[in-house]
Motif scaffolding. Structure first.
Motif, PDB file in Angstrom:
ATOM      1  N   ARG A 253      -2.532   5.063  -2.642  1.00  0.00           N
ATOM      2  CA  ARG A 253      -1.561   4.141  -2.405  1.00  0.00           C
ATOM      3  C   ARG A 253      -1.521   3.839  -0.769  1.00  0.00           C
ATOM      4  O   ARG A 253      -0.900   2.544  -0.783  1.00  0.00           O
ATOM      5  CB  ARG A 253      -0.160   5.325  -2.665  1.00  0.00           C
TER       6      ARG A 253
ATOM      7  N   PRO B 178       9.221   4.582  -4.552  1.00  0.00           N
ATOM      8  CA  PRO B 178       9.041   2.825  -4.179  1.00  0.00           C
ATOM      9  C   PRO B 178       8.067   3.070  -3.023  1.00  0.00           C
ATOM     10  O   PRO B 178       7.757   4.035  -2.299  1.00  0.00           O
ATOM     11  CB  PRO B 178      10.538   2.544  -3.529  1.00  0.00           C
ATOM     12  N   SER B 179       7.148   1.949  -2.919  1.00  0.00           N
ATOM     13  CA  SER B 179       6.216   1.754  -1.692  1.00  0.00           C
ATOM     14  C   SER B 179       6.712   1.194  -0.773  1.00  0.00           C
ATOM     15  O   SER B 179       7.702   0.305  -0.910  1.00  0.00           O
ATOM     16  CB  SER B 179       5.115   1.126  -2.299  1.00  0.00           C
TER      17      SER B 179
ATOM     18  N   TYR C 199       5.303  -2.580  -0.103  1.00  0.00           N
ATOM     19  CA  TYR C 199       5.525  -3.765  -1.013  1.00  0.00           C
ATOM     20  C   TYR C 199       6.993  -3.981  -1.509  1.00  0.00           C
ATOM     21  O   TYR C 199       7.797  -2.754  -1.305  1.00  0.00           O
ATOM     22  CB  TYR C 199       4.734  -3.706  -2.330  1.00  0.00           C
TER      23      TYR C 199
ATOM     24  N   GLN D  41       9.729  -4.811  -7.659  1.00  0.00           N
ATOM     25  CA  GLN D  41       9.802  -3.618  -8.840  1.00  0.00           C
ATOM     26  C   GLN D  41       8.675  -2.679  -9.217  1.00  0.00           C
ATOM     27  O   GLN D  41       7.502  -3.282  -9.096  1.00  0.00           O
ATOM     28  CB  GLN D  41      10.296  -4.231 -10.026  1.00  0.00           C
ATOM     29  N   HIS D  42       8.916  -1.388  -9.149  1.00  0.00           N
ATOM     30  CA  HIS D  42       7.629  -0.698  -9.328  1.00  0.00           C
ATOM     31  C   HIS D  42       7.489  -0.016 -10.725  1.00  0.00           C
ATOM     32  O   HIS D  42       8.583   0.174 -11.405  1.00  0.00           O
ATOM     33  CB  HIS D  42       7.744   0.593  -8.199  1.00  0.00           C
TER      34      HIS D  42
ATOM     35  N   ASP E 229       0.120   3.391 -11.029  1.00  0.00           N
ATOM     36  CA  ASP E 229       1.491   2.795 -10.363  1.00  0.00           C
ATOM     37  C   ASP E 229       1.135   1.364 -10.013  1.00  0.00           C
ATOM     38  O   ASP E 229       0.073   0.700  -9.643  1.00  0.00           O
ATOM     39  CB  ASP E 229       1.751   3.458  -9.087  1.00  0.00           C
TER      40      ASP E 229
ATOM     41  N   VAL F  12       3.145  -2.657  -9.024  1.00  0.00           N
ATOM     42  CA  VAL F  12       4.311  -3.380  -8.278  1.00  0.00           C
ATOM     43  C   VAL F  12       4.110  -4.745  -8.917  1.00  0.00           C
ATOM     44  O   VAL F  12       3.178  -5.438  -8.930  1.00  0.00           O
ATOM     45  CB  VAL F  12       4.257  -3.049  -6.952  1.00  0.00           C
TER      46      VAL F  12
ATOM     47  N   TYR G  87       1.278  -8.717 -11.037  1.00  0.00           N
ATOM     48  CA  TYR G  87       1.307  -7.424 -10.749  1.00  0.00           C
ATOM     49  C   TYR G  87       0.102  -6.949 -10.094  1.00  0.00           C
ATOM     50  O   TYR G  87      -1.005  -7.474  -9.926  1.00  0.00           O
ATOM     51  CB  TYR G  87       1.210  -6.546 -12.187  1.00  0.00           C
TER      52      TYR G  87
END
Length: 533
Positions: A418, A478-479, A482, A485-486, A501, A503, A511
């Motif tokens: 990530r 959440p990231s 970014y 929406q995840h 995962d 986003v 995506y």
């Protein structure tokens, strides 16, 4: 008249005395004979009659005298023959000896050698002895050579004798039933040796045979589904469409009249090889290979809804099979399945109608690395696709994990981190799964097919999965890199699990895959390598 009557009774008396039995037996004595004769005729044998002059005898009177003689013969009773009781209290009669069971096996094999293949196959279900003899390699090898062997060229006699002896040795070295299976596989119309050689051509990028699609098409392999409802009604459905990718094939069944989903009792999936007839559009039935079979409990308990649109609901009840049912009625609209290329040709051809193909046991490869160093040198090939296009394809090599990453019964392999932005991978389209039946068609959003191939350090397939997956909204993790929406895609079976995962970036309308982790079951690694993690 009186003279004639006296002569008649005299002759009658002499006949009785001459035919009288001895007095030692159980019959009447001489005196009893005289009394019997007197009782029947009214004359005593001792009375002397005047001898009349000789007169010619009439045939009619002679017959009466003979008849009277038979009537006056002593009755000898027949000896009584003891009879065997058939009641329950008596001793039962002995069974007739089974001469077939007492026959030497050499004679039985000689008799069975005159049967054809179908009769020899059927007689194997009689009893245990006939089952063993019906699997005799010698008989089936002789039958196979006579039916499918090459034409015998002229050879010297001594050379033929040597070759026959060598052939007998080869026949006995084969496992029991080998030539029987080879005969029926050859009769089904495919040459196993030929396509096995073609499967040796391995694609180094995927680790799978590169000629899988060509072999399946050349062998005319299709897949059929047989369903039965709770009333015992059974129906078989042929495939409607098939979509091939570089590591899997997606098959759809949509034509025909399907039963209701809640009335399903069994569902069976078979690989079928058909032989083409003179007409190119007609095929005759061929070899059937059982690939999967599900009963009522499996269908009802393992069913999981993974997506829906305005018309259908997708129910996943197997790692590779999804059923589309009409919303509100729960009658089946179509069935869709995804098959991974790993051992797909063998599973579609080498099984039987009753038993699926059994995977060979892999010998643990030699590994001189320290077990404390964990796994190393693994390669992952993952593809997201549907029945129309490919959404994402990724190839990741040199994956590893340390022993500290073994926990919870799984070995963790971090593929995409990530925090490493350079590893994040964009997707080429929206995640969706189009469907089509006889009259209608549609698209289920947030669903697709995933094909995963994990190769070990020797580039051999270690874990292979091809299954429908669904994407769900993930608001818990959440990231920070970014804004958008995840989403989360998860998959798990007995051999491992996958976490992805994603986003959604509104500006790019695309995506991005920002995290990918593969978990391998510790029990699978220990069994494969002989370790004790």
């Amino acid at each position: 008249m009186a003279i004639g009557r006296g002569q008649l009774f005299r002759s009658f008396r002499e006949g009785l005395l001459k035919n009288a039995p001895p007095t030692e037996g159980q019959g009447p004595t001489g005196k009893e004979n005289s009394r019997l004769c007197e009782k029947m005729t009214g004359f005593s044998p001792g009375i002397q009659s005047v001898e009349p002059p000789t007169l010619p005898r009439k045939k009619k009177r002679k017959k009466k005298a003979a008849k009277a003689t038979v009537l006056c013969q002593p009755v000898v009773p027949l000896p009584r023959v003891p009879t065997k009781s058939t009641g329950h209290a008596g001793k039962p009669a002995e069974c007739t000896p089974n001469h077939i069971e007492r026959m030497p096996p050499e004679i039985l094999l000689k008799i069975l050698s005159y049967l054809d293949a179908l009769s020899l196959f059927s007689i194997g279900f009689t009893n245990k002895r006939f089952y063993e003899m019906a699997h005799n390699n010698g008989m089936w090898h002789k039958m196979y050579s006579a039916e499918y062997g090459h034409s015998k060229k002229w050879r010297p006699k001594r050379l033929d004798e040597v070759l026959d002896k060598l052939s007998a040795v080869v026949v006995q070295e084969r496992p029991e039933g080998y030539w029987r299976r080879l005969y029926f596989r050859t009769m089904a119309g495919f040459n196993e040796t030929k396509w096995r050689k073609e499967l040796r051509d391995i694609n180094p990028f995927t680790g799978l045979p590169s000629q899988t699609e060509r072999i399946l098409r050349s062998q005319r392999v299709t897949w059929e589904i047989t369903v039965s409802d709770k009333w015992g009604l059974e129906g078989t459905f042929e495939q409607s469409r098939a979509y091939f990718s570089d590591s899997s094939v997606t098959v759809c069944w949509s034509s025909g009249r399907w039963p209701s989903f809640h009335q399903l009792s069994t569902l069976q999936l078979d690989g079928v090889k058909r032989q083409a007839l003179s007409s190119p559009n007609i095929n005759k039935p061929g070899w059937r290979s059982l690939m999967a079979k599900f009963d009522r409990n499996t269908i009802s308990k393992s069913g999981q809804v993974i997506g829906r649109d305005q018309l259908v609901t997708l129910v996943l009840f197997s790692p590779s099979i999804v059923i589309g049912v009409w919303r509100g009625r729960w009658s089946i609209a179509f069935v869709m399945a995804s098959f991974h290329y790993h051992r797909l040709v063998e599973r579609s051809l080498l099984g039987t109608s009753m038993c699926p193909y059994s995977m060979p046991e892999n010998k643990p490869p030699f590994d001189d690395m320290d077990p404390d160093s964990g796994l190393h040198g693994y390669t992952l090939r993952i593809i997201l696709h549907n029945t129309v296009t490919q959404i994402m394809a990724g190839h990741f090599s040199q994956l590893y994990c340390s022993k500290s990453q073994v926990h919870g019964g799984f070995i963790q392999l971090n593929v995409i981190n990530r925090g490493s932005l350079s590893q994040h991978t964009p997707l080429s389209g929206r995640i969706s799964l189009p469907w089509k039946c006889e009259a209608l068609e549609g698209t289920v959003e947030n669903c697709c097919m995933m094909s995963l191939t994990l190769m070990d350090e020797y580039q051999n397939p270690f874990w292979c999965v091809s299954t429908p997956v669904c994407m769900a909204l993930n608001s818990k993790e959440p990231s920070n890199d970014y804004e958008g929406q995840h989403f989360l895609i998860k998959y798990q079976d007995t051999e491992g699990k996958v976490r992805m995962d994603l986003v959604w970036l509104e500006e790019q309308r695309q995506y991005f895959l920002i995290n990918l982790v593969v978990f391998i079951a510790t029990a699978k690694v220990n069994k494969y390598f002989g370790r004790a993690y």
